[in-house]
Design a protein around this motif. Structure first.
Motif, PDB file in Angstrom:
ATOM      1  N   TYR A  67       0.876  -1.613   0.113  1.00  0.00           N
ATOM      2  CA  TYR A  67       0.348   0.173  -0.164  1.00  0.00           C
ATOM      3  C   TYR A  67       0.933   1.241   0.072  1.00  0.00           C
ATOM      4  O   TYR A  67       0.609   2.507   0.346  1.00  0.00           O
ATOM      5  CB  TYR A  67      -0.902  -0.207   1.802  1.00  0.00           C
ATOM      6  CG  TYR A  67      -2.089  -1.456   1.453  1.00  0.00           C
ATOM      7  CD1 TYR A  67      -2.314  -1.309   0.069  1.00  0.00           C
ATOM      8  CD2 TYR A  67      -1.841  -1.813   2.177  1.00  0.00           C
ATOM      9  CE1 TYR A  67      -3.637  -2.098   0.541  1.00  0.00           C
ATOM     10  CE2 TYR A  67      -2.258  -3.418   2.969  1.00  0.00           C
ATOM     11  CZ  TYR A  67      -3.902  -3.545   1.429  1.00  0.00           C
ATOM     12  OH  TYR A  67      -4.377  -4.882   1.184  1.00  0.00           O
ATOM     13  N   ALA A  68       1.963   0.997  -0.670  1.00  0.00           N
ATOM     14  CA  ALA A  68       2.299   2.361  -0.756  1.00  0.00           C
ATOM     15  C   ALA A  68       2.969   2.432  -1.587  1.00  0.00           C
ATOM     16  O   ALA A  68       3.098   1.208  -3.445  1.00  0.00           O
ATOM     17  CB  ALA A  68       3.694   2.001   0.297  1.00  0.00           C
ATOM     18  N   CYS A  69       3.834   3.281  -2.561  1.00  0.00           N
ATOM     19  CA  CYS A  69       4.276   4.093  -3.831  1.00  0.00           C
ATOM     20  C   CYS A  69       6.068   4.039  -3.774  1.00  0.00           C
ATOM     21  O   CYS A  69       6.658   4.500  -2.307  1.00  0.00           O
ATOM     22  CB  CYS A  69       3.848   5.308  -4.299  1.00  0.00           C
ATOM     23  SG  CYS A  69       2.741   5.659  -4.566  1.00  0.00           S
ATOM     24  N   SER A  70       7.073   3.465  -4.182  1.00  0.00           N
ATOM     25  CA  SER A  70       7.734   3.839  -4.695  1.00  0.00           C
ATOM     26  C   SER A  70       8.487   4.038  -6.706  1.00  0.00           C
ATOM     27  O   SER A  70       8.149   3.394  -7.275  1.00  0.00           O
ATOM     28  CB  SER A  70       8.590   1.738  -4.748  1.00  0.00           C
ATOM     29  OG  SER A  70       9.726   1.732  -4.675  1.00  0.00           O
ATOM     30  N   PRO A  71       9.157   4.921  -6.374  1.00  0.00           N
ATOM     31  CA  PRO A  71      10.094   5.831  -4.645  1.00  0.00           C
ATOM     32  C   PRO A  71       8.732   7.042  -4.319  1.00  0.00           C
ATOM     33  O   PRO A  71       7.679   7.041  -4.952  1.00  0.00           O
ATOM     34  CB  PRO A  71      10.942   6.614  -5.549  1.00  0.00           C
ATOM     35  CG  PRO A  71      10.932   6.681  -7.013  1.00  0.00           C
ATOM     36  CD  PRO A  71      10.538   5.837  -7.447  1.00  0.00           C
ATOM     37  N   THR A 151      -7.720  -4.989 -16.205  1.00  0.00           N
ATOM     38  CA  THR A 151      -6.959  -6.701 -15.002  1.00  0.00           C
ATOM     39  C   THR A 151      -5.020  -5.661 -14.906  1.00  0.00           C
ATOM     40  O   THR A 151      -4.766  -5.655 -15.641  1.00  0.00           O
ATOM     41  CB  THR A 151      -6.517  -7.570 -15.209  1.00  0.00           C
ATOM     42  OG1 THR A 151      -7.460  -7.863 -15.584  1.00  0.00           O
ATOM     43  CG2 THR A 151      -5.822  -8.636 -13.742  1.00  0.00           C
ATOM     44  N   GLY A 152      -4.864  -5.431 -13.416  1.00  0.00           N
ATOM     45  CA  GLY A 152      -3.665  -4.983 -12.820  1.00  0.00           C
ATOM     46  C   GLY A 152      -3.465  -3.790 -11.861  1.00  0.00           C
ATOM     47  O   GLY A 152      -5.193  -3.265 -11.228  1.00  0.00           O
ATOM     48  N   VAL A 153      -2.192  -2.778 -12.075  1.00  0.00           N
ATOM     49  CA  VAL A 153      -2.502  -2.128 -10.415  1.00  0.00           C
ATOM     50  C   VAL A 153      -2.328  -0.763 -11.269  1.00  0.00           C
ATOM     51  O   VAL A 153      -1.939  -0.402 -12.658  1.00  0.00           O
ATOM     52  CB  VAL A 153      -0.745  -2.771  -9.668  1.00  0.00           C
ATOM     53  CG1 VAL A 153      -0.401  -1.414  -9.064  1.00  0.00           C
ATOM     54  CG2 VAL A 153      -0.903  -3.853  -9.404  1.00  0.00           C
ATOM     55  N   TYR A 154      -3.225   0.144 -10.785  1.00  0.00           N
ATOM     56  CA  TYR A 154      -2.833   1.650 -11.086  1.00  0.00           C
ATOM     57  C   TYR A 154      -2.558   2.693 -10.282  1.00  0.00           C
ATOM     58  O   TYR A 154      -2.486   1.997  -8.848  1.00  0.00           O
ATOM     59  CB  TYR A 154      -4.757   2.040 -11.029  1.00  0.00           C
ATOM     60  CG  TYR A 154      -5.623   0.933 -11.911  1.00  0.00           C
ATOM     61  CD1 TYR A 154      -5.743   1.682 -13.369  1.00  0.00           C
ATOM     62  CD2 TYR A 154      -5.139  -0.268 -12.326  1.00  0.00           C
ATOM     63  CE1 TYR A 154      -6.407   1.401 -14.729  1.00  0.00           C
ATOM     64  CE2 TYR A 154      -6.126  -0.409 -13.440  1.00  0.00           C
ATOM     65  CZ  TYR A 154      -6.648   0.371 -14.735  1.00  0.00           C
ATOM     66  OH  TYR A 154      -7.196  -0.172 -15.816  1.00  0.00           O
ATOM     67  N   THR A 155      -1.235   3.744 -10.609  1.00  0.00           N
ATOM     68  CA  THR A 155      -0.661   4.632  -9.969  1.00  0.00           C
ATOM     69  C   THR A 155      -1.749   5.223  -9.220  1.00  0.00           C
ATOM     70  O   THR A 155      -2.326   6.453 -11.087  1.00  0.00           O
ATOM     71  CB  THR A 155      -0.004   4.579 -10.200  1.00  0.00           C
ATOM     72  OG1 THR A 155       1.345   3.070 -10.212  1.00  0.00           O
ATOM     73  CG2 THR A 155       1.880   5.680  -9.040  1.00  0.00           C
ATOM     74  N   VAL A 156      -1.911   6.014  -8.574  1.00  0.00           N
ATOM     75  CA  VAL A 156      -2.708   7.884  -8.820  1.00  0.00           C
ATOM     76  C   VAL A 156      -2.042   8.707  -7.753  1.00  0.00           C
ATOM     77  O   VAL A 156      -1.373   8.335  -7.145  1.00  0.00           O
ATOM     78  CB  VAL A 156      -3.730   7.756  -7.754  1.00  0.00           C
ATOM     79  CG1 VAL A 156      -3.793   8.834  -8.217  1.00  0.00           C
ATOM     80  CG2 VAL A 156      -3.905   6.516  -8.531  1.00  0.00           C
ATOM     81  N   VAL A 157      -0.885   9.689  -8.767  1.00  0.00           N
ATOM     82  CA  VAL A 157      -0.321  10.825  -7.966  1.00  0.00           C
ATOM     83  C   VAL A 157      -0.565  12.189  -8.145  1.00  0.00           C
ATOM     84  O   VAL A 157      -1.411  12.565  -9.464  1.00  0.00           O
ATOM     85  CB  VAL A 157       0.674  11.654  -9.341  1.00  0.00           C
ATOM     86  CG1 VAL A 157       1.485  12.193  -8.230  1.00  0.00           C
ATOM     87  CG2 VAL A 157       2.023   9.830  -9.169  1.00  0.00           C
ATOM     88  N   TRP A 158      -1.148  12.919  -6.618  1.00  0.00           N
ATOM     89  CA  TRP A 158      -1.452  14.081  -6.711  1.00  0.00           C
ATOM     90  C   TRP A 158      -1.074  14.680  -7.021  1.00  0.00           C
ATOM     91  O   TRP A 158       0.207  14.736  -5.886  1.00  0.00           O
ATOM     92  CB  TRP A 158      -2.217  13.338  -5.131  1.00  0.00           C
ATOM     93  CG  TRP A 158      -3.886  12.713  -5.277  1.00  0.00           C
ATOM     94  CD1 TRP A 158      -3.578  11.891  -4.884  1.00  0.00           C
ATOM     95  CD2 TRP A 158      -4.920  13.231  -5.500  1.00  0.00           C
ATOM     96  NE1 TRP A 158      -4.713  11.050  -4.914  1.00  0.00           N
ATOM     97  CE2 TRP A 158      -5.268  11.828  -5.321  1.00  0.00           C
ATOM     98  CE3 TRP A 158      -6.157  13.950  -6.100  1.00  0.00           C
ATOM     99  CZ2 TRP A 158      -7.117  11.664  -5.834  1.00  0.00           C
ATOM    100  CZ3 TRP A 158      -7.245  14.154  -6.702  1.00  0.00           C
ATOM    101  CH2 TRP A 158      -7.825  13.239  -6.095  1.00  0.00           C
ATOM    102  N   SER A 159      -1.329  16.031  -7.442  1.00  0.00           N
ATOM    103  CA  SER A 159      -0.470  17.042  -7.452  1.00  0.00           C
ATOM    104  C   SER A 159      -1.463  18.617  -7.082  1.00  0.00           C
ATOM    105  O   SER A 159      -1.959  18.483  -7.173  1.00  0.00           O
ATOM    106  CB  SER A 159       0.144  17.102  -8.534  1.00  0.00           C
ATOM    107  OG  SER A 159      -0.364  16.857  -9.297  1.00  0.00           O
TER     108      SER A 159
END
Length: 175
Positions: A67-71, A151-159
């Motif tokens: 439950y974390a983003c890298s980097p 199907t898969g993983v989605y990354t959400v970057v808030w700015s």
């Protein structure tokens, strides 16, 4: 053990290094440290201005196991940022609700969420925050050009929508 041959090899190597430094490196690049600093700053400003909104943190990926983003994303804005995304894998037929809030209430205004899908496509949407309230967006419905969930993983970057300063990163998984 040092021998006569070892001393000659070291002497030749030292002379070669000195010759290289005095000729190749002695030419210089013709710029002062101030000019170099300004050139770097101009390059960074140009890259930020031409890049898509909300992508201030390249190569950031969400890991659903941690439950974390890298980097990790270092917030470019002060505040007590909290984000919401599903913590269990969702089905591909329902929209996914994403949220962002500043628990300290220091930020009000537009924020942007950039979602990167499993195949690397990006889409961005904006929402407003005010006095510790939640900015909420449904993915893919609120995102122009967003593809259907797969199907898969989605990354959400808030700015921050105005400056592009990164706030936090989150994500979700689709079964």
């Amino acid at each position: 053990m040092l021998t006569t041959t070892t001393h000659r090899l070291r002497a030749v190597a030292l002379c070669g290094a000195a010759l290289l430094l005095s000729t190749g490196c002695g030419q210089g690049h013709g710029h002062t440290p101030q000019q170099l600093s300004e050139m770097i700053a101009d390059t960074v400003r140009d890259a930020a201005a031409s890049g898509p909104l909300g992508l201030g943190v390249p190569d950031t990926l969400f890991d659903p196991a941690r439950y974390a983003c890298s980097p990790a994303v270092d917030p470019g804005l002060p505040g007590g940022w909290r984000s919401e995304a599903p913590r269990e894998a969702v089905q591909d037929e329902d929209p996914v609700e994403l949220g962002l809030s500043d628990a300290e209430g220091a930020h009000s205004g537009q924020v942007a969420a950039t979602v990167t899908g499993p195949s690397g496509e990006n889409s961005t949407a904006e929402a407003g925050t005010s006095d510790g309230g939640w900015a909420r967006l449904d993915y893919p419905d609120a995102f122009d050009g967003a593809e259907e969930l797969t199907t898969g993983v989605y990354t959400v970057v808030w700015s921050d929508a105005g400056t592009g300063a990164p706030i936090t990163c989150d994500g979700f998984e689709v079964e």
